[in-house]
Write an enzyme that holds these catalytic residues in place. Structure first.
Site, short mmCIF file in Angstrom:
data_model
loop_
_atom_site.label_atom_id
_atom_site.label_comp_id
_atom_site.label_asym_id
_atom_site.label_seq_id
_atom_site.Cartn_x
_atom_site.Cartn_y
_atom_site.Cartn_z
N LYS A 1 22.20 -13.67 -12.98
CA LYS A 1 22.35 -15.12 -12.90
C LYS A 1 23.77 -15.45 -13.32
CE LYS A 1 19.48 -18.43 -11.75
NZ LYS A 1 18.30 -18.31 -10.88
P1 NAD Z 1 18.78 -28.70 -7.14
O1 NAD Z 1 20.06 -28.85 -7.85
O2 NAD Z 1 18.74 -28.69 -5.65
O3 NAD Z 1 17.74 -29.83 -7.64
C1 NAD Z 1 17.44 -30.04 -8.97
C2 NAD Z 1 16.64 -31.34 -9.05
O4 NAD Z 1 16.18 -31.54 -10.37
C3 NAD Z 1 17.47 -32.58 -8.68
O5 NAD Z 1 16.66 -33.48 -7.95
C4 NAD Z 1 17.80 -33.17 -10.05
O6 NAD Z 1 18.04 -34.55 -9.99
C5 NAD Z 1 16.52 -32.86 -10.78
N1 NAD Z 1 16.60 -32.90 -12.22
C6 NAD Z 1 17.55 -32.39 -13.03
N2 NAD Z 1 17.25 -32.64 -14.31
C7 NAD Z 1 16.07 -33.29 -14.30
C8 NAD Z 1 15.21 -33.81 -15.30
N3 NAD Z 1 15.52 -33.68 -16.59
N4 NAD Z 1 14.06 -34.43 -14.92
C9 NAD Z 1 13.73 -34.57 -13.63
N5 NAD Z 1 14.50 -34.10 -12.63
C10 NAD Z 1 15.65 -33.47 -12.98
O7 NAD Z 1 18.12 -27.35 -7.73
P2 NAD Z 1 17.01 -26.44 -7.07
O8 NAD Z 1 17.68 -25.35 -6.35
O9 NAD Z 1 15.99 -27.28 -6.43
O10 NAD Z 1 16.38 -25.77 -8.40
C11 NAD Z 1 15.37 -26.40 -9.16
C12 NAD Z 1 14.68 -25.36 -10.03
O11 NAD Z 1 14.14 -24.34 -9.20
C13 NAD Z 1 15.58 -24.64 -11.03
O12 NAD Z 1 14.82 -24.32 -12.16
C14 NAD Z 1 15.94 -23.36 -10.30
O13 NAD Z 1 16.31 -22.33 -11.19
C15 NAD Z 1 14.64 -23.07 -9.62
N6 NAD Z 1 14.74 -22.18 -8.46
C16 NAD Z 1 15.52 -22.49 -7.40
C17 NAD Z 1 15.56 -21.64 -6.30
C18 NAD Z 1 16.35 -21.95 -5.06
O14 NAD Z 1 16.23 -21.20 -4.07
N7 NAD Z 1 17.11 -23.01 -5.01
C19 NAD Z 1 14.83 -20.43 -6.32
C20 NAD Z 1 14.01 -20.15 -7.42
C21 NAD Z 1 13.98 -21.04 -8.47
#
Ligand code: NAD
Length: 419
Positions: A107
């Site tokens: 990461k």
């Molecule tokens: P992103 O940046 O596209 O979206 C994050 C979202 O969370 C946004 O809508 C943001 O406004 C919101 N957010 C941030 N802080 C917040 C809070 N305190 N309360 C409510 N909403 C909040 O990110 P993503 O890629 O969608 O990732 C989200 C989660 O999924 C993370 O934990 C990431 O590690 C995990 N994840 C992502 C992927 C991927 O392929 N993108 C894969 C596995 C896991």
């Protein structure tokens, strides 16, 4: 005190301790499995639009190299630190192992509030970060992907920067790229699709009909919005969503495609509707069939876990549930079925793996094939977890993580200890 100290790494260590006890791993063997192999910190200077210089602190952590290259996302967020990035790398390892991918976990991240950057500044910072990491990454060493705060465009800049340095196009250095720059069909949607696929599978097992079922989604970014859309398309009512700007609640169901269009235009759900506004603190404990936390870590603590009123907890985010909350959920396991993060959100890394394979082979698949193979891998990992949980009468997270830890441990023991 270790350089990884911090609440998120402590959580990953505590979870590992539970698994190590269950697998009866001796105390002297544990650090070899838990401690990251490499952790790199870089300073990324850029010239800002006003002519001043700004320096951003970046990290990359490679947890283990036993099964192949490391693989993991890059997070741009204001609170990123080495402990958090390391915990996320550790979770990536168990996730890759439980889904059978030939990777260790990694990461990376930069401590930055991207809202304070212009697009040009974001590009300069992204490129400088990749450039600083060139000595430590490679298609067979460490392959990056998107995470919170990064997207396809950032991956394209990473790939271009690495390629310029090599003097040839090296698409396989990162995944999550736009399709036009060597990405795969179905990667952008992969994580959310996987979350929805597994949630629907559990609903079916528990005889919860899609029509009439409700879901609540925290976080409306890549993962949250696609998971919401897939559930919506399956007939589930999405009664509440939130992002960093606030929350919306409509018991009759939100119009998810229109909300996605609003977010694409305005960058968040803010301004969509004042009438539907909800206190974000009340979101997670709304009564619903499926709850999808898809934002940040540690949002479900013991107190929230006690008050959850969902029947399926589908962990889209990494590490949304604390170990204290796990104790509560373990107790409530007849009421709430937990799909742990390392299986629930593994669709992202599974399709990233497909992207890497396609880039290495220069042979590209159709989207149907990507989805079919993705669901096949997720379903197999899910079945393995459920069978083990039943066999040993353990909690789902324990069963899933144990399968991951066991695979890494077996590989380490079979290869032996060098020198
Ligand atoms: P992103 O940046 O596209 O979206 C994050 C979202 O969370 C946004 O809508 C943001 O406004 C919101 N957010 C941030 N802080 C917040 C809070 N305190 N309360 C409510 N909403 C909040 O990110 P993503 O890629 O969608 O990732 C989200 C989660 O999924 C993370 O934990 C990431 O590690 C995990 N994840 C992502 C992927 C991927 O392929 N993108 C894969 C596995 C896991």
């Amino acid at each position: 005190m270790s350089i990884y100290s911090g609440p998120v790494f402590e959580m990953a260590a505590q979870q590992f301790g539970v698994i190590a006890d269950y697998l009866e791993i001796s105390l002297d063997e544990r650090p070899r499995l838990l401690l990251p192999k490499r952790a790199v910190t870089v300073a990324c200077p850029i010239r800002r639009d006003d002519g001043t210089i700004a320096v951003f602190e970046g990290y990359r952590v490679q947890h283990h190299l036993t099964l192949g290259p490391t693989k993991g996302g890059t997070r741009f967020a204001a609170n990123v630190d080495l402990g958090e990035v390391s915990a996320l790398a550790v979770w990536m390892s168990w996730k890759c192992a439980v889904t059978g991918l030939p990777y260790g976990g990694a990461k990376g991240g930069i401590r930055v509030d991207t809202k304070t950057l212009s697009r040009r500044e974001l590009e300069m910072m992204s490129r400088r970060y990749m450039q600083e990491l060139i000595p430590f990454v490679g298609p067979h060493v460490d392959v990056m992907a998107p995470d919170m705060g990064t997207d396809e465009q950032v991956m394209a800049w990473f790939m271009d920067t690495y390629s310029m340095h090599q003097g040839r196009t090296v698409t396989e250095i990162v995944t999550g790229k736009p399709v036009s720059a060597g990405g795969t069909l179905g990667r952008r949607e992969a994580t959310g699709r996987g979350v929805a696929h597994l949630a629907l599978r559990v609903m079916k097992d528990r005889q919860i009909k899609e029509s009439g079922a409700t879901a609540v989604v925290q976080g409306f970014g890549n993962v949250g919005s696609i998971a919401a859309l897939e559930l919506y398309n399956a007939g589930v009512r999405i009664i509440a969503v939130s992002d960093h700007t606030g929350a919306l609640h409509r018991p009759a169901g939100l119009d998810v495609p229109t909300l996605i269009a609003h977010r694409a235009k305005h960058g968040s759900i803010a301004g969509f509707s004042n009438e539907l506004a909800l206190d974000p603190d009340d979101l997670l404990t709304l009564p619903c069939d499926v709850l999808v936390p898809a934002a940040v870590e540690q949002v479900i603590d013991a107190k929230v876990a006690d008050h959850l009123r969902c029947r399926v907890l589908a962990e889209g985010a990494n590490g949304p549930t604390t170990p204290d909350a796990d104790l509560v959920l373990q107790r409530r396991r007849d009421e709430i079925f937990v799909i742990p993060d390392i299986i629930c959100n593994a669709g992202g890394v599974v399709v990233s793996y497909f992207e890497w394979v396609q880039d290495l082979a220069q042979f590209f698949w159709g989207e149907d094939e990507v989805m079919r193979r993705q669901y096949q891998i997720l379903d197999a990992a899910f079945t393995k977890m459920v069978d083990r949980a039943k066999r040993d009468n353990v909690y789902n997270r324990t069963a899933a993580m144990a399968a991951g830890v066991e695979r890494v441990r077996d590989a380490k023991n079979t290869r032996g200890l060098f020198p």
